[in-house]
Scaffold this motif. Structure first.
Motif, short mmCIF file in Angstrom:
data_model
loop_
_atom_site.label_atom_id
_atom_site.label_comp_id
_atom_site.label_asym_id
_atom_site.label_seq_id
_atom_site.Cartn_x
_atom_site.Cartn_y
_atom_site.Cartn_z
N GLY A 138 0.80 -1.22 0.00
CA GLY A 138 0.00 0.00 0.00
C GLY A 138 0.83 1.27 0.00
N ARG A 139 2.11 1.12 0.27
CA ARG A 139 2.97 2.31 0.28
C ARG A 139 3.53 2.63 -1.10
N PHE A 140 3.30 1.72 -2.02
CA PHE A 140 3.81 2.00 -3.37
C PHE A 140 3.04 3.15 -4.00
N VAL A 143 6.06 8.38 -7.33
CA VAL A 143 7.36 8.55 -6.67
C VAL A 143 8.43 7.72 -7.35
N ALA A 144 8.09 6.48 -7.66
CA ALA A 144 9.09 5.60 -8.27
C ALA A 144 8.38 4.50 -9.04
N THR A 156 11.70 -0.19 -9.12
CA THR A 156 12.56 0.55 -8.20
C THR A 156 12.10 0.34 -6.77
N PHE A 157 10.80 0.38 -6.56
CA PHE A 157 10.24 0.15 -5.23
C PHE A 157 10.64 -1.23 -4.72
N LEU A 209 13.13 -3.18 -5.69
CA LEU A 209 14.57 -3.29 -5.43
C LEU A 209 14.99 -2.51 -4.20
N THR A 210 14.28 -1.42 -3.93
CA THR A 210 14.59 -0.66 -2.72
C THR A 210 14.29 -1.48 -1.48
N ILE A 211 13.10 -2.08 -1.46
CA ILE A 211 12.75 -2.97 -0.33
C ILE A 211 13.78 -4.08 -0.21
N ALA A 271 15.81 -2.21 -14.13
CA ALA A 271 14.99 -1.01 -14.07
C ALA A 271 14.70 -0.53 -15.49
N ILE A 273 14.04 12.40 -11.93
CA ILE A 273 14.45 11.05 -11.54
C ILE A 273 13.30 10.32 -10.86
N ARG A 274 12.52 11.05 -10.12
CA ARG A 274 11.41 10.40 -9.44
C ARG A 274 10.33 9.96 -10.43
N LEU A 331 12.38 6.84 -12.72
CA LEU A 331 13.03 5.63 -12.22
C LEU A 331 12.00 4.60 -11.80
N THR A 350 -1.01 6.51 3.29
CA THR A 350 -1.03 5.43 2.31
C THR A 350 -1.31 4.11 3.00
N ALA A 381 -4.37 1.59 2.43
CA ALA A 381 -4.27 0.16 2.14
C ALA A 381 -5.04 -0.65 3.16
#
Lengths: 201, 301
Positions: free
Chosen positions: A62-64, A68-69, A73-74, A76-78, A115, A197-198, A201, B109, B113
């Motif tokens: 739910g935070r995606f 933002v990205a 990217t999300f 791979l960040t996690i 990416a 970039i935001r 990416l 967010t 969710a």
């Protein structure tokens, strides 16, 4: 030539579509497994880490925010966060964390970017333009999950130099990637405040 | 009067993106200075611009696949997650995220969710029905080998474990301090299908209980044959592994469906060395001839 990314899955996971969980595995298990092998030499550690990554991913779907990205990217960040955490914990037990592998055994010869193709290629191209010291420090951190201390030991550089290389390199990359013009004008005007970039990416 | 946290500096964010947070700012990772705004780990934006940059620098081979046994474990995790999400009044991780590591910007967010719980619940009911058919406990009364040295001390824990759903049993094991994870591999057998059996066994050496997650076994007619689970013990005669009970794969199970099979050792296992699945006559056997052994996994030292 860039390909448009496939529709994101995480909003469907957050919305409770059970099929999206398996689709998420099909799409990202390979890349996360690859990264885990790079950061964690022992197979058992890598497998457990991949499982942790996906549980984390589903829980935080739910935070995606696609503004933002990109989803990749999300993900791979996690993955990097969890893998770094695990690698740092394991580093307390030296026998559990040997020298990171140069290449996983089953790595194909040709490496392509996960990416969004042209953006990632651009980031890598900018990385190649950095001074050697900065580039090497960033590569060791990104490609192999090495800590500042490990990089200092590996390169023989003082810890403070490792830190300054990493920071300067990342700031330079960020500034260059904010610029609307790709790499040719590195010495030209400083970064525009564009959030490009935001968006890309 | 508390001091407002200072926003993380560019250096903090660059450190965090490359090296993660650290308890010791003099060593590795980003500053853990409580006033830096990074003490809880991660910055407000998700991902932070520098983290997105580090992720974009990450290269992976095209078409790189995870191994089959890991995929089976991940699918089992997905099944467990679906049920957990459906049963929970609110996704615990989302709630935790909203309260702890989720920064202010992410709370909205997360709350959004969390509003999807009702859909998970609906999906969960449907899923629970299908899992009820798919995830079967091994028969509790099949082939218990009569013995005088039964683990009397495990009676209570056995009963408690057997009261759990397969997913809950697996979840419990995942948090066990004495957990052993064993990758299961397929062996050539008529009971195999597709790419063959694969999966993982979770074994709690202290509680003497486990959960096997397997894909790739053919559905069986219990009147014709059943699958039987065995635990090999380094301190027992290799010819007589410990019985883990029999189980069935229902007709509707697809090749990628992960069957979760909780089991309890019928005899004390001092040092598990191998977990195996054999094909046996209905009801199972006391001693298997191992003529059909579709899946096994060796405990790594």
């Amino acid at each position: 030539m860039s390909q448009s990314p496939p529709p994101p899955l995480l909003p469907r996971v957050a919305a409770g579509e059970s099929e999206a969980l398996n689709a998420c595995l099909e799409r990202y298990a390979g890349p996360v497994w690859w990264l885990a092998n790079r950061y964690l030499p022992r197979r058992a550690d890598a497998e457990e880490a991949v499982q942790d990554v996906f549980l984390d991913l589903w829980r935080h779907a739910g935070r995606f925010d696609p503004s933002v990205a990109a989803e990749k990217t999300f993900v791979l960040t996690i993955a990097r966060r969890r893998l770094i955490d695990r690698r740092r914990r394991l580093s307390a037990r030296p026998e559990a964390l040997g020298e990171p592998p140069e290449q996983p055994a089953d790595q194909p010869a040709a490496v392509e970017t996960l990416a969004i193709e042209d953006e990632s290629a651009r980031v890598r191209a900018e990385l190649a333009q950095l001074p050697d010291g900065q580039r090497e420090v960033i590569e060791m951190a990104v490609d192999r999950g090495m800590s500042q201390t490990e990089i200092a030991a590996k390169t023989g550089l003082p810890l403070g130099t490792v830190k300054s290389h990493a920071r300067r390199g990342m700031r330079t990359l960020r500034d260059r990637l904010r610029s609307p013009t790709p790499s040719s004008a590195h010495s030209a005007a400083p970064a525009s405040p564009s959030p490009r970039i935001r968006e890309t990416l | 009067m508390s001091r407002a946290p200072r926003p993380p500096s560019l250096d903090d964010r660059a450190d965090l993106a490359l090296f993660g947070p650290s308890a010791d700012p003099n060593l590795d990772g980003a500053s853990a200075d409580p006033s830096s705004g990074l003490s809880t780990g991660w910055p407000d934006d998700f991902p932070d611009e520098f983290e997105a940059l580090a992720a974009a620098l990450t290269t992976v081979p095209a078409d790189f696949s995870a191994p089959a046994d890991l995929m089976a474990s991940l699918r089992a995790d997905a099944e467990a997650f679906k049920v957990d999400a459906a049963q929970a009044p609110a996704p615990p991780a989302l709630a935790a995220a909203a309260e702890s590591d989720a920064p202010a910007g992410a709370k909205a967010t997360a709350a959004k969710a969390a509003g999807t719980v009702s859909l998970w619940t609906l999906a969960g009911w449907a899923l629970a029905l299908s899992l009820g058919a798919l995830l079967l406990w091994p028969s509790a009364d099949v082939n218990p080998v009569p013995t005088e040295d039964s683990p009397s001390g495990t009676a209570v824990s056995e009963a408690a474990f057997e009261d759990l759903t397969p997913n809950a049993a697996r979840e419990r094991l995942l948090f066990s301090d004495s957990l052993i994870r064993v990758a299961m591999e397929g062996k050539e057998d008529d009971a195999s299908r597709g790419v063959g059996p694969a999966g993982e066994t979770l074994w709690d050496a202290v509680e003497q209980v486990g959960v096997m997650a397997l894909t790739g076994l053919k559905p069986n007619d219990p009147a014709e044959f059943q699958y039987q689970l065995w635990i090999f013990d380094a301190e027992r005669d290799e010819r007589y592994p410990v019985d883990g009970g029999v189980f069935d794969i229902p007709a509707g199970a697809g090749p990628d469906d992960a069957a979760l099979i909780p089991f309890v050792a019928r005899l004390p296992v001092n040092e598990a060395t191998l977990f195996a699945v054999t094909v046996e006559p209905p009801g199972g056997v006391v001693v298997s001839d191992r003529s059909r052994l579709p899946a096994a996994g060796t405990v790594s030292l």
